[in-house]
Design a protein around this motif. Structure first.
Motif, PDB file in Angstrom:
ATOM      1  N   ARG A 167      -8.220   0.635  -9.799  1.00 31.76           N
ATOM      2  CA  ARG A 167      -8.002   1.617  -9.476  1.00 31.76           C
ATOM      3  C   ARG A 167      -8.055   2.641  -9.035  1.00 31.76           C
ATOM      4  N   LEU A 168      -9.612   2.474  -9.505  1.00 31.49           N
ATOM      5  CA  LEU A 168     -10.998   3.424  -8.841  1.00 31.49           C
ATOM      6  C   LEU A 168     -10.871   3.214  -7.413  1.00 31.49           C
ATOM      7  N   VAL A 169     -11.081   1.903  -7.184  1.00 32.50           N
ATOM      8  CA  VAL A 169     -11.531   0.944  -5.715  1.00 32.50           C
ATOM      9  C   VAL A 169     -10.720   1.539  -4.948  1.00 32.50           C
TER      10      VAL A 169
ATOM     11  N   LEU B 259     -12.003  -7.489 -10.653  1.00 29.24           N
ATOM     12  CA  LEU B 259     -11.263  -5.862  -9.759  1.00 29.24           C
ATOM     13  C   LEU B 259     -10.386  -6.743  -8.721  1.00 29.24           C
ATOM     14  N   SER B 260      -9.202  -6.026  -8.369  1.00 30.45           N
ATOM     15  CA  SER B 260      -7.920  -6.813  -7.595  1.00 30.45           C
ATOM     16  C   SER B 260      -7.862  -5.378  -6.539  1.00 30.45           C
TER      17      SER B 260
ATOM     18  N   LYS C 192      -8.422   4.663   0.046  1.00 26.65           N
ATOM     19  CA  LYS C 192      -7.558   6.504   0.774  1.00 26.65           C
ATOM     20  C   LYS C 192      -8.794   6.549   1.003  1.00 26.65           C
ATOM     21  N   ASP C 193      -9.416   7.732   0.259  1.00 28.23           N
ATOM     22  CA  ASP C 193     -10.549   8.684   0.273  1.00 28.23           C
ATOM     23  C   ASP C 193     -11.820   7.999   1.952  1.00 28.23           C
ATOM     24  N   VAL C 194     -12.159   6.782   2.045  1.00 32.71           N
ATOM     25  CA  VAL C 194     -12.746   6.002   3.222  1.00 32.71           C
ATOM     26  C   VAL C 194     -11.057   6.075   4.007  1.00 32.71           C
TER      27      VAL C 194
ATOM     28  N   LEU D  86     -12.691  -3.220  -2.086  1.00 37.05           N
ATOM     29  CA  LEU D  86     -13.316  -2.202  -1.165  1.00 37.05           C
ATOM     30  C   LEU D  86     -11.589  -2.111   0.655  1.00 37.05           C
ATOM     31  N   THR D  87     -12.338  -3.682   0.980  1.00 36.44           N
ATOM     32  CA  THR D  87     -11.836  -4.256   2.274  1.00 36.44           C
ATOM     33  C   THR D  87     -10.964  -5.249   2.063  1.00 36.44           C
TER      34      THR D  87
END
Length: 199
Positions: free
Chosen positions: A183-185, A36-37, A190-192, A99-100
């Motif tokens: 892109r899902l992450v 993931l990127s 953004k919601d977090v 995510l971080t």
């Protein structure tokens, strides 16, 4: 006595015929690895404060994703494990780091750490995450369903939310699926970040 030479010749011929088959058995398809990127960091102004220490984790993943093979859906009740298309590291750890990286560009967090915390410290805010599903279908779309809670330094829950995200894959292969999952992450981050700013 003439039978022995004929038998020996037949054995040699059979062995010679089997050599190409044995050579073919030694070859296997190459394994491709994915990660993931996060989007490249922007050079714009830093995220607005207030700046609090932030910890991400623990991140809980479903057991079906606890494997190196990429999991895809073939139908509503059928899954596929790709033996030669694999994540480069445990997907839970990859998800947490991506995510971080996303959150670092969205919120002012000093420091921003991942669970388990460095010795002797506890963040002002903590995001606990439960991922229910994180997979997709080749050439179609990827999806993520997750819940998260924001805790204060005393472990008190300040907010709890759950959401589901979908992202179209831009191609028919595993690379396109991994990009869609990345892109899902980003959407999830953004919601977090929004829930953190609300506190």
């Amino acid at each position: 006595m003439k039978t022995a030479p004929r038998f020996l010749a037949a054995c040699i011929a059979a062995a010679a015929c089997s050599l190409p088959l044995l050579a073919g058995c030694g070859k296997s398809a190459p394994t491709h690895f994915y990660s993931l990127s996060a989007p490249p960091p922007k050079t714009a102004e830093a995220p607005a404060g207030p700046c609090l220490s932030l910890g991400i984790g623990p991140v809980d993943f479903p057991a079906y994703l606890d494997r190196s093979q990429i999991v895809t859906r073939l139908g509503q009740n059928q899954m596929h494990l790709a033996d030669f298309e694999q994540w480069i590291e445990p997907l839970r750890e990859n998800f947490q780091r991506a995510l971080t990286d996303n959150l670092a560009a969205l919120v002012c967090a000093k420091p921003l750490v991942t669970y388990p915390w460095p010795a002797g410290g506890h963040p002002d805010r903590q995001v606990v995450i439960q991922v229910a599903s994180f997979d997709g279908s080749l050439g179609q779309e990827a999806w993520l369903k997750a819940s998260w809670s924001v805790l204060d330094a005393d472990g008190k829950s300040l907010t709890w939310r759950t959401a589901e995200y979908r992202e179209a894959a831009a191609g028919p292969d595993y690379a396109a699926l991994a990009a869609a999952q990345s892109r899902l992450v980003e959407k999830f981050a953004k919601d977090v970040a929004e829930s953190l700013r609300a506190q």
